[in-house]
Design an enzyme around this catalytic site. Structure first.
Site, PDB file in Angstrom:
ATOM      1  N   SER A 105       7.824 -17.210  36.731  1.00 45.41           N
ATOM      2  CA  SER A 105       8.697 -16.190  36.148  1.00 45.41           C
ATOM      3  C   SER A 105      10.125 -16.709  35.997  1.00 45.41           C
ATOM      4  O   SER A 105      10.593 -17.503  36.820  1.00 45.41           O
ATOM      5  CB  SER A 105       8.706 -14.966  37.067  1.00 45.41           C
ATOM      6  OG  SER A 105       9.808 -14.125  36.783  1.00 45.41           O
ATOM      7  N   TYR A 128      11.912 -13.492  29.293  1.00 45.37           N
ATOM      8  CA  TYR A 128      12.238 -12.233  28.613  1.00 45.37           C
ATOM      9  C   TYR A 128      13.217 -12.575  27.507  1.00 45.37           C
ATOM     10  O   TYR A 128      13.798 -13.659  27.503  1.00 45.37           O
ATOM     11  CB  TYR A 128      12.955 -11.262  29.551  1.00 45.37           C
ATOM     12  CG  TYR A 128      12.322 -11.059  30.893  1.00 45.37           C
ATOM     13  CD1 TYR A 128      11.377 -10.053  31.068  1.00 45.37           C
ATOM     14  CD2 TYR A 128      12.673 -11.846  31.976  1.00 45.37           C
ATOM     15  CE1 TYR A 128      10.793  -9.851  32.304  1.00 45.37           C
ATOM     16  CE2 TYR A 128      12.086 -11.653  33.211  1.00 45.37           C
ATOM     17  CZ  TYR A 128      11.148 -10.658  33.376  1.00 45.37           C
ATOM     18  OH  TYR A 128      10.569 -10.467  34.589  1.00 45.37           O
ATOM     19  N   THR A 154       7.452 -11.972  27.838  1.00 43.31           N
ATOM     20  CA  THR A 154       7.192 -10.603  28.293  1.00 43.31           C
ATOM     21  C   THR A 154       7.830  -9.624  27.318  1.00 43.31           C
ATOM     22  O   THR A 154       9.025  -9.720  27.032  1.00 43.31           O
ATOM     23  CB  THR A 154       7.772 -10.407  29.708  1.00 43.31           C
ATOM     24  OG1 THR A 154       7.070 -11.276  30.598  1.00 43.31           O
ATOM     25  CG2 THR A 154       7.603  -8.975  30.180  1.00 43.31           C
ATOM     26  N   LYS A 250       2.959 -11.055  26.556  1.00 42.69           N
ATOM     27  CA  LYS A 250       2.494 -10.215  27.667  1.00 42.69           C
ATOM     28  C   LYS A 250       3.097  -8.818  27.590  1.00 42.69           C
ATOM     29  O   LYS A 250       4.297  -8.666  27.374  1.00 42.69           O
ATOM     30  CB  LYS A 250       2.898 -10.871  28.997  1.00 42.69           C
ATOM     31  CG  LYS A 250       2.562 -10.046  30.222  1.00 42.69           C
ATOM     32  CD  LYS A 250       2.687 -10.882  31.479  1.00 42.69           C
ATOM     33  CE  LYS A 250       2.541 -10.069  32.730  1.00 42.69           C
ATOM     34  NZ  LYS A 250       3.713  -9.226  33.021  1.00 42.69           N
ATOM     35  N   HIS A 274       2.321  -4.049  33.006  1.00 42.96           N
ATOM     36  CA  HIS A 274       3.251  -4.618  33.985  1.00 42.96           C
ATOM     37  C   HIS A 274       2.921  -4.108  35.406  1.00 42.96           C
ATOM     38  O   HIS A 274       3.801  -3.812  36.203  1.00 42.96           O
ATOM     39  CB  HIS A 274       4.697  -4.257  33.605  1.00 42.96           C
ATOM     40  CG  HIS A 274       5.699  -5.326  33.919  1.00 42.96           C
ATOM     41  ND1 HIS A 274       6.277  -6.120  32.976  1.00 42.96           N
ATOM     42  CD2 HIS A 274       6.235  -5.729  35.088  1.00 42.96           C
ATOM     43  CE1 HIS A 274       7.128  -6.952  33.539  1.00 42.96           C
ATOM     44  NE2 HIS A 274       7.121  -6.751  34.827  1.00 42.96           N
TER      45      HIS A 274
HETATM   46  C1  GLV Z   1       9.665  -8.095  37.045  1.00 43.46           C
HETATM   47  O1  GLV Z   1       9.203  -8.393  35.973  1.00 43.46           O
HETATM   48  C2  GLV Z   1       9.167  -7.042  37.871  1.00 43.46           C
HETATM   49  O2  GLV Z   1       8.210  -6.361  37.462  1.00 43.46           O
HETATM   50  O3  GLV Z   1       9.714  -6.820  38.955  1.00 43.46           O
END
Ligand code: GLV
Length: 376
Positions: A105, A128, A154, A250, A274
């Protein structure tokens, strides 16, 4: 005894402070979608089939063209390095040893370069769309320099679904010792020693690189100040044009978005809400998987996440047409419980569960998985 992901979750609960555990365990608002993800998977039933030769159930397949030992990847999760010191490095090593991809990430504690230097193996990188598009460009270049084998963009976090456990627990990055959490932290000395007072405690990919970021202490502040709420499909095309490798989108939960993702040049999409951390009240990921697979109609790969806690859950996603599944919480619990060995254990548990589940549904390989495995 560690027999399932629940055992690793319990160990994690004992080893890390509540604020960190809850960051993983929690979801947005009333956590309805979070609960729905697991409840809808649990409600599905398999067709038991017998007297099929299952002496050689093969789990090998490919994800965006990359050979994998089973249809599973470690999904991108923020803050992994707060669940265990050097968490992202350990995750990447465990995943490489298990023959599955690790997706790092942007909101990691170790940096892209840390992970690359420590593992020397390709991994996936997630990002992101940020207000500072120059920073996106820089991240893409850093991922390319680290020879990342796929970029995951994302789509579902332009604004943050409020995770109410985080402010209630006083979660900050870097974590801080306060009067309120002192007892909790004192009962987790190994964590305190290695993480709270350790070397890497803040966002390794971001710190010092984004203007005006000093003083930002929470994920909600990061999101509000740095993530781009105006991002749209043209920006996805812009990322597509800059990244020469495989692109995974995603956060698709709607057939229309699946089509738009395809048009923007996705090699794969991830059907995902998510983990119930964004739009509370959205459907479970598993309940929309089949319709999205149908809409995509083989034109790109479809991955799945949201509630995967076992190999049985992976089998259910495969049966509905997913090419592979991603784990988030299951991975973080394993990492917090036992570092690299914990992550390897979680993957092995899921591997065995998946193999047995395929066998008992009379399915001799991942390629043969399909709706016939389910009582629909
Ligand atoms: C980050 O993407 C989270 O969901 O904390």
């Amino acid at each position: 005894m560690i027999l399932d992901i629940g055992d690793l979750r319990e160990l994690a609960r004992r080893r890390i402070p509540r604020a960190i555990f809850d960051y993983a365990a929690g979801g947005a608002y009333e956590e309805r979608t979070l609960l729905r993800n697991s409840a809808d998977l649990d409600a599905m039933t398999f067709r038991q089939r017998v007297m099929v030769d299952v002496s050689n159930v093969s789990l090998e397949t490919t994800l965006v063209g990359i050979p994998v030992s089973m249809p599973l990847a470690i999904g991108p999760t923020g803050l992994a390095g707060l669940f265990h010191a050097d968490g992202e490095i350990l995750a990447a090593k465990a995943a490489a040893a298990c023959g599955i991809p690790y997706c790092m990430s942007t909101m990691s504690i170790c940096s892209i370069e840390d992970v690359r230097a420590a593992t020397g193996k390709p991994f996936w990188f997630q990002q992101y769309l940020m207000k500072d598009r120059g920073f996106n460009r820089e991240l893409i270049e850093r991922a390319a320099a680290a020879q990342c084998s796929a970029l995951m963009l994302t789509l579902d976090l332009q604004v943050l679904g409020e995770r109410r456990r985080d402010p209630r627990n006083g979660l900050t990055v870097p974590p801080r010792l306060t009067l309120r959490n002192a007892w909790d932290v004192a009962t987790k000395p190994a964590w305190a020693f290695k993480v709270l007072f350790g070397k890497r405690r803040t966002f390794g990919n971001l710190a010092g690189r984004i203007g005006d970021s000093s003083g930002i202490r929470t994920l909600s502040e990061w999101t509000a100040t740095q993530f781009d709420p105006s991002a749209n499909w043209r920006d996805v095309e812009w990322v597509r044009s800059r990244w020469p490798g495989k692109l995974i989108l995603k956060g698709v939960l709607d057939t229309e978005d699946a089509r738009l993702g395809l048009a923007a040049g996705a090699d794969a999409i991830v059907v995902s809400n998510h983990g119930g951390r964004q739009l509370d009240g959205a459907p479970s990921s598993i309940s929309v998987l089949a319709e999205i697979v149908a809409a995509v109609d083989g034109r790109c790969e479809v991955f799945f996440d949201g509630g995967i806690r076992s190999g049985q859950d992976i089998a259910k996603a495969l049966a509905l047409g997913a090419r592979g599944a991603l784990i988030g919480r299951s991975f973080l619990y394993a990492l917090a419980a036992a570092g690299e060995a914990g992550v390897a254990k979680a993957v092995e548990i899921m591997r065995n569960e998946l193999r047995v589940t395929l066998a008992l549904t009379g399915t001799s390989s991942v390629a043969a998985a399909g709706p016939h495995m389910l009582r629909l």
